[in-house]
Design a protein around this motif. Structure first.
Motif, PDB file in Angstrom:
ATOM      1  N   UNK A  20       6.870  84.308 -14.938  1.00  0.00           N
ATOM      2  CA  UNK A  20       7.787  83.406 -15.110  1.00  0.00           C
ATOM      3  C   UNK A  20       8.214  83.036 -13.506  1.00  0.00           C
ATOM      4  N   UNK A  21       9.010  82.494 -13.351  1.00  0.00           N
ATOM      5  CA  UNK A  21       9.723  81.550 -12.838  1.00  0.00           C
ATOM      6  C   UNK A  21      10.306  82.963 -11.762  1.00  0.00           C
ATOM      7  N   UNK A  22      10.358  83.090 -10.466  1.00  0.00           N
ATOM      8  CA  UNK A  22      10.245  83.703  -9.461  1.00  0.00           C
ATOM      9  C   UNK A  22      11.531  83.484  -8.968  1.00  0.00           C
ATOM     10  N   UNK A  23      11.689  82.198  -8.601  1.00  0.00           N
ATOM     11  CA  UNK A  23      13.953  82.838  -7.740  1.00  0.00           C
ATOM     12  C   UNK A  23      12.214  81.265  -6.470  1.00  0.00           C
ATOM     13  N   UNK A  24      13.081  80.631  -6.163  1.00  0.00           N
ATOM     14  CA  UNK A  24      12.258  79.170  -5.080  1.00  0.00           C
ATOM     15  C   UNK A  24      13.171  77.332  -5.486  1.00  0.00           C
ATOM     16  N   UNK A  25      14.016  77.419  -6.499  1.00  0.00           N
ATOM     17  CA  UNK A  25      14.461  76.632  -6.693  1.00  0.00           C
ATOM     18  C   UNK A  25      13.327  75.248  -7.655  1.00  0.00           C
ATOM     19  N   UNK A  26      13.725  74.579  -7.851  1.00  0.00           N
ATOM     20  CA  UNK A  26      12.377  73.777  -8.607  1.00  0.00           C
ATOM     21  C   UNK A  26      11.604  73.224  -8.278  1.00  0.00           C
ATOM     22  N   UNK A  27      10.785  72.994  -7.284  1.00  0.00           N
ATOM     23  CA  UNK A  27       9.720  73.382  -6.269  1.00  0.00           C
ATOM     24  C   UNK A  27       8.461  74.449  -6.618  1.00  0.00           C
ATOM     25  N   UNK A  29       7.426  77.571 -21.366  1.00  0.00           N
ATOM     26  CA  UNK A  29       9.182  76.820 -21.486  1.00  0.00           C
ATOM     27  C   UNK A  29       9.357  78.546 -21.551  1.00  0.00           C
ATOM     28  N   UNK A  30       9.354  79.730 -21.680  1.00  0.00           N
ATOM     29  CA  UNK A  30       9.844  80.696 -20.727  1.00  0.00           C
ATOM     30  C   UNK A  30       9.951  80.774 -19.657  1.00  0.00           C
ATOM     31  N   UNK A  31       9.466  79.431 -18.856  1.00  0.00           N
ATOM     32  CA  UNK A  31       9.050  79.577 -17.601  1.00  0.00           C
ATOM     33  C   UNK A  31      10.046  79.081 -17.197  1.00  0.00           C
ATOM     34  N   UNK A  32      10.391  77.825 -18.224  1.00  0.00           N
ATOM     35  CA  UNK A  32      11.809  76.719 -17.530  1.00  0.00           C
ATOM     36  C   UNK A  32      13.169  77.817 -17.732  1.00  0.00           C
ATOM     37  N   UNK A  33      12.904  78.307 -18.921  1.00  0.00           N
ATOM     38  CA  UNK A  33      14.464  79.060 -19.482  1.00  0.00           C
ATOM     39  C   UNK A  33      14.370  79.999 -18.318  1.00  0.00           C
ATOM     40  N   UNK A  34      13.684  81.118 -17.633  1.00  0.00           N
ATOM     41  CA  UNK A  34      13.643  81.215 -16.532  1.00  0.00           C
ATOM     42  C   UNK A  34      14.531  81.290 -15.781  1.00  0.00           C
ATOM     43  N   UNK A  35      14.336  80.072 -15.012  1.00  0.00           N
ATOM     44  CA  UNK A  35      14.433  78.829 -13.693  1.00  0.00           C
ATOM     45  C   UNK A  35      15.415  78.146 -14.020  1.00  0.00           C
ATOM     46  N   UNK A  73      11.221  83.494 -23.170  1.00  0.00           N
ATOM     47  CA  UNK A  73      11.275  84.348 -22.060  1.00  0.00           C
ATOM     48  C   UNK A  73      10.208  85.481 -22.350  1.00  0.00           C
ATOM     49  N   UNK A  74       9.750  86.535 -22.906  1.00  0.00           N
ATOM     50  CA  UNK A  74       9.725  87.477 -22.852  1.00  0.00           C
ATOM     51  C   UNK A  74       8.131  87.299 -23.229  1.00  0.00           C
ATOM     52  N   UNK A 122       5.894  74.243  -9.152  1.00  0.00           N
ATOM     53  CA  UNK A 122       3.530  75.230  -9.056  1.00  0.00           C
ATOM     54  C   UNK A 122       3.767  76.093  -9.778  1.00  0.00           C
ATOM     55  N   UNK A 123       4.683  77.004 -10.412  1.00  0.00           N
ATOM     56  CA  UNK A 123       4.301  78.430 -11.259  1.00  0.00           C
ATOM     57  C   UNK A 123       4.126  77.607 -11.899  1.00  0.00           C
ATOM     58  N   UNK A 124       4.580  76.419 -12.725  1.00  0.00           N
ATOM     59  CA  UNK A 124       3.766  75.281 -14.089  1.00  0.00           C
ATOM     60  C   UNK A 124       2.552  74.965 -13.965  1.00  0.00           C
ATOM     61  N   UNK A 125       2.546  74.278 -12.827  1.00  0.00           N
ATOM     62  CA  UNK A 125       1.066  74.290 -12.459  1.00  0.00           C
ATOM     63  C   UNK A 125      -0.213  74.930 -12.131  1.00  0.00           C
TER      64      UNK A 125
END
Length: 117
Positions: free
Chosen positions: A60-67, A23-29, A53-54, A71-74
């Motif tokens: 968490x998400x570090x840039x690069x779009x939805x793909x 969830x935090x990674x999606x919010x960071x995205x 997020x914390x 990849x991060x979630x996988x």
């Protein structure tokens, strides 16, 4: 957020810590990919969003779009079905707290996101 995490863990089999990080990674995205102030509103009004997020611990998400998000979630161990469930549950939970108009603005502000949620 406990309600959201309970639903996610029940539907996906993920443990609570992984669900929170996802969830935090999606919010960071959303924060990184959108410049619409609705993202901040959604995060502020969604219980537990700041904590999620914390929970990413900076990885968490570090840039690069939805793909890159996928990849991060996988990389956290989620499969595509689990990713879709987490996203769907987060959107529904946020709509109930931040309002449908705010969440719809967030989704519309990120190119290509609408097809995934």
């Amino acid at each position: 957020m406990d309600e959201l995490l309970t639903r996610i863990t029940a539907e996906t089999g993920l443990d609570t810590a992984t669900a929170r990080r996802a969830v935090g990674s999606i919010l960071a995205f959303l924060s990184a990919e959108s410049d619409d102030p609705a993202v901040g509103t959604m995060i502020a009004k969604t219980p537990g969003a700041e904590e999620a997020l914390a929970a990413t611990g900076g990885d968490g998400y570090s840039g690069g779009g939805i793909m890159a998000l996928g990849a991060g979630l996988m990389g956290m161990g989620l499969d595509m079905g689990q990713i879709q469930t987490v996203a769907r549950e987060l959107v529904g939970f946020s709509r109930s707290h931040a309002g449908a108009e705010t969440v719809d603005r967030v989704i519309a502000s990120v190119p290509g996101l609408a097809q995934f949620v």
